[in-house]
Write a protein that holds these residues in place. Structure first.
Motif, short mmCIF file in Angstrom:
data_model
loop_
_atom_site.label_atom_id
_atom_site.label_comp_id
_atom_site.label_asym_id
_atom_site.label_seq_id
_atom_site.Cartn_x
_atom_site.Cartn_y
_atom_site.Cartn_z
N ALA A 80 -31.88 39.60 -15.41
CA ALA A 80 -30.75 38.77 -15.86
C ALA A 80 -29.51 39.62 -16.07
N VAL A 81 -29.67 40.78 -16.69
CA VAL A 81 -28.53 41.67 -16.92
C VAL A 81 -27.98 42.20 -15.60
N MET A 82 -28.86 42.71 -14.76
CA MET A 82 -28.41 43.40 -13.55
C MET A 82 -27.85 42.44 -12.51
N GLN A 83 -28.41 41.25 -12.39
CA GLN A 83 -27.91 40.30 -11.40
C GLN A 83 -26.68 39.54 -11.88
N ALA A 84 -26.31 39.72 -13.14
CA ALA A 84 -25.08 39.10 -13.64
C ALA A 84 -23.85 39.86 -13.16
N LEU A 85 -24.02 41.13 -12.78
CA LEU A 85 -22.92 41.96 -12.35
C LEU A 85 -22.96 42.14 -10.84
N PRO A 86 -21.79 42.30 -10.20
CA PRO A 86 -21.80 42.60 -8.77
C PRO A 86 -22.46 43.94 -8.52
N ARG A 87 -22.97 44.10 -7.31
CA ARG A 87 -23.75 45.29 -6.98
C ARG A 87 -22.95 46.58 -7.18
N GLU A 88 -21.64 46.54 -6.92
CA GLU A 88 -20.83 47.75 -7.05
C GLU A 88 -20.68 48.19 -8.50
N LYS A 89 -21.02 47.31 -9.46
CA LYS A 89 -20.96 47.66 -10.88
C LYS A 89 -22.37 47.90 -11.45
N ALA A 90 -23.33 48.23 -10.58
CA ALA A 90 -24.72 48.39 -11.03
C ALA A 90 -24.87 49.49 -12.07
N GLY A 91 -24.08 50.55 -11.96
CA GLY A 91 -24.17 51.62 -12.94
C GLY A 91 -23.79 51.15 -14.33
N SER A 92 -22.73 50.34 -14.42
CA SER A 92 -22.32 49.79 -15.71
C SER A 92 -23.39 48.88 -16.28
N GLY A 93 -23.97 48.02 -15.41
CA GLY A 93 -25.01 47.13 -15.87
C GLY A 93 -26.23 47.87 -16.37
N SER A 94 -26.63 48.91 -15.64
CA SER A 94 -27.77 49.71 -16.05
C SER A 94 -27.49 50.41 -17.38
N ALA A 95 -26.26 50.90 -17.54
CA ALA A 95 -25.90 51.58 -18.79
C ALA A 95 -25.96 50.62 -19.97
N VAL A 96 -25.46 49.39 -19.79
CA VAL A 96 -25.52 48.40 -20.87
C VAL A 96 -26.97 48.09 -21.22
N ASN A 97 -27.80 47.88 -20.20
CA ASN A 97 -29.22 47.59 -20.39
C ASN A 97 -29.91 48.69 -21.19
N ASN A 98 -29.71 49.92 -20.78
CA ASN A 98 -30.40 51.04 -21.43
C ASN A 98 -29.81 51.36 -22.80
N THR A 99 -28.51 51.16 -22.98
CA THR A 99 -27.89 51.42 -24.28
C THR A 99 -28.44 50.47 -25.34
N PHE A 100 -28.52 49.18 -25.00
CA PHE A 100 -29.05 48.22 -25.97
C PHE A 100 -30.53 48.50 -26.26
N ARG A 101 -31.28 48.98 -25.26
CA ARG A 101 -32.67 49.31 -25.50
C ARG A 101 -32.78 50.49 -26.47
N GLN A 102 -31.97 51.53 -26.26
CA GLN A 102 -32.02 52.71 -27.13
C GLN A 102 -31.61 52.36 -28.56
N ILE A 103 -30.53 51.59 -28.70
CA ILE A 103 -30.07 51.23 -30.05
C ILE A 103 -31.09 50.35 -30.75
N GLY A 104 -31.66 49.38 -30.01
CA GLY A 104 -32.69 48.53 -30.61
C GLY A 104 -33.89 49.33 -31.07
N GLY A 105 -34.36 50.26 -30.23
CA GLY A 105 -35.50 51.08 -30.60
C GLY A 105 -35.21 51.97 -31.80
N ALA A 106 -34.02 52.60 -31.81
CA ALA A 106 -33.65 53.46 -32.94
C ALA A 106 -33.55 52.65 -34.23
N LEU A 107 -32.98 51.44 -34.14
CA LEU A 107 -32.90 50.58 -35.32
C LEU A 107 -34.29 50.19 -35.81
N GLY A 108 -35.20 49.92 -34.87
CA GLY A 108 -36.55 49.54 -35.26
C GLY A 108 -37.23 50.63 -36.06
N VAL A 109 -37.12 51.88 -35.57
CA VAL A 109 -37.73 53.00 -36.28
C VAL A 109 -37.08 53.19 -37.64
#
Length: 539
Positions: free
Chosen positions: A401-430
């Motif tokens: 859902a995250v990656m297909q919401a962005l055009p292919r040329e912005k895949a790096g930005s989409g991947s960064a958003v995806n991974n940033t939210f995962r890291q922050i969520g995990g750090a908050l959980g701990v």
């Protein structure tokens, strides 16, 4: 009154075809990307099993203090999370393959230096550099994936990518335990070097270059604000986990400062003509729900994974290697079910699959509230297996859902958003669930610490491991502390796991409300272009 003329439509197709030669070797490319992903994710967890060895005096270890050990772990996470977004932008602009190679070289060299560190301070510094390299590797792998697979195959490929992440998270403690049984502490870092060399050769040989063909002007103000905001926020979260106290001023100030800087980042991105991150993407309920779901599920998962390690080792008496092996069902289910989750989405819709997966995760987290010192191991394994199955049906669809919401040329930005939210969520959980665990445990054990010297009582009440260590120092007199410590920990674990389950239920409500239903793929919700106009996405 005449209407203003419509802006000219972008003549480029929404999803240009992948070149034929790249399409033919797409699965080989994915295998290479999984290898790159393996050493980055694995290194996030492998150090946890080596902390006792590194704390030992030389030549066995480095004689690191508790604070130095915490920073050896957290320096990696802090730099990694703080630079993920910027690294994704760099990949879009300069080339994702080039960025991947750069990050891999930095990671490999710093791994070798970390293995040969002569002091705890050196180890912390090299771990920070490893986090710097990893930040350029991880978003590049997902961005390249989006550019070598056609849209209809992207859900399957992302499922494999998510499965690889799950395997690496679970395999890290096992790998670390095996290496420490046969080699010195530095082997947990030196093992990265041959993997990095093979990865570099494979990436150079088979991975194609891709970048945004029209990146526009740079946004240095947005980049600086994102780095400062994320570093402050993650530092405060990590500090809260260290102190098990989210109200300490060394926690509140950086978290508040990070939140303010990130708010300034959002305001800047909405005003500037050339934003680093187009904030109009967040106007899509599906996109926002997906990134929120990612953060919530990792909040719950990482918090309880943190708790389960103490349960298996301190209460049940398993060694670090045995505890790592007992967590393998989480990896097996990711490998089995994540690549196939697209089939369930195709039949039932992303909304039903993700909501059901999160409810299954919540049920498994709640099951921890029934664990005690005599719970059969097979019951623990069954719960972990079911929890992994639930995760495997959540992460691929929300990532799609995250990656297909962005055009292919912005895949790096989409991947960064995806991974940033995962890291922050995990750090908050701990941090949050760890603080809850510590607070409830202290309330339960304080009344039993009278046999200890007054000066030692505060430290002994911080965790079950600290209490058991103090009990061992007392010899036979300390045996009376073991059962109260285990009872207090189990009660704290029960409270914490129920809170984590509630967070997972909240995640189920979020994805259940906004993800697409049956008959629509996670990405079939339209796309917001840079000018704010909405375009339909072909199915």
């Amino acid at each position: 009154m005449d209407r203003p003329p419509r802006p000219p439509r972008d003549p480029r197709p929404l999803h240009p075809a992948v070149p034929a030669d790249v399409h033919r070797r797409r699965w080989v490319i994915l295998a290479v990307l999984m290898l790159s992903l393996l050493f980055v994710v694995l290194d996030n967890s492998i150090l946890n099993v080596a902390v006792k060895t590194i704390a030992s005096p030389p030549p066995t270890g480095l004689g690191a203090t508790q604070s130095q050990l915490e920073w050896a772990i957290n320096a990696y996470a802090l730099v990694f999370a703080g630079l993920l977004f910027t690294a994704g932008l760099v990949g879009d602009r300069l080339g994702r393959r080039r960025t991947l190679l750069f990050g891999t070289v930095v990671f490999g060299v710093s791994s070798a230096l970390a293995a040969l560190a002569d002091s705890p301070v050196e180890l912390v510094a090299y771990r920070a550099v490893m986090g710097f390299g990893a930040a350029f590797v991880m978003p590049a792998t997902l961005a390249i994936l989006m550019n070598v697979f056609e849209r209809d195959e992207q859900p399957k490929a992302i499922g494999v990518w998510v499965g690889a992440v799950g395997v690496a998270i679970a395999v890290g403690p096992v790998t670390g335990g095996l290496l420490l049984e046969h080699f010195w502490w530095g082997s947990i870092f030196l093992v990265n070097v041959p993997v990095v060399i093979v990865s570099l050769i494979a990436v150079a040989a088979v991975v194609p270059e891709s970048r945004d063909p029209a990146p526009g002007r740079t946004d240095p103000g947005g980049v600086v604000l994102s780095i400062v905001g994320l570093v402050l926020l993650v530092f405060g979260i990590i500090r809260g986990g260290e102190l098990a106290d989210l109200t300490d001023w060394t926690v509140v100030l950086p978290v508040a400062g990070g939140a303010l800087v990130l708010a300034a980042f959002v305001a800047h991105e909405r005003r500037t003509a050339h934003p680093a991150l187009d904030m109009t993407y967040f106007r899509q309920p599906v996109f926002s729900a997906a990134v929120g779901g990612i953060a919530l599920v990792f909040f719950a998962l990482m918090g309880v994974t943190f708790v389960s390690v103490f349960y298996l080792q301190s209460v049940r008496g398993f060694s670090p290697l045995q505890a790592g092996l007992l967590l393998l069902p989480l990896a097996v289910t990711q490998l089995l079910f994540a690549p196939r989750s697209r089939l369930a989405v195709r039949r039932f819709g992303a909304r039903a699959v993700c909501a059901s997966g999160l409810l299954l995760v919540a049920a498994c987290l709640a099951a921890f509230a029934g664990f005690d010192t005599g719970t059969p191991v097979w019951v623990v394994e069954l719960v972990l297996f079911a929890q992994g199955a639930g995760m495997a049906h959540v992460m691929p669809p929300v990532t799609v859902a995250v990656m297909q919401a962005l055009p292919r040329e912005k895949a790096g930005s989409g991947s960064a958003v995806n991974n940033t939210f995962r890291q922050i969520g995990g750090a908050l959980g701990v941090a949050v669930l760890g603080s809850l665990l510590s607070g409830v445990y202290r309330d339960g054990i304080e009344g039993h610490l009278a046999p200890l010297p007054a000066a030692d009582r505060a430290g002994a009440g911080e965790s079950v491991e600290a209490t058991l260590a103090a009990a061992r120092q007392l010899g036979a007199a300390g045996e009376a502390l073991v059962e109260p410590a285990q009872t207090a920990f189990l009660h704290a674990m029960h409270v914490t796991s129920l809170c984590a389950a509630a967070v997972a239920v909240l995640g189920a409500c979020v994805v259940g409300a906004f993800l697409p239903g049956r008959g629509a793929a996670p990405g079939d919700h339209g796309r917001v272009t840079g000018g704010g106009a909405r375009e339909s996405v072909p199915r």
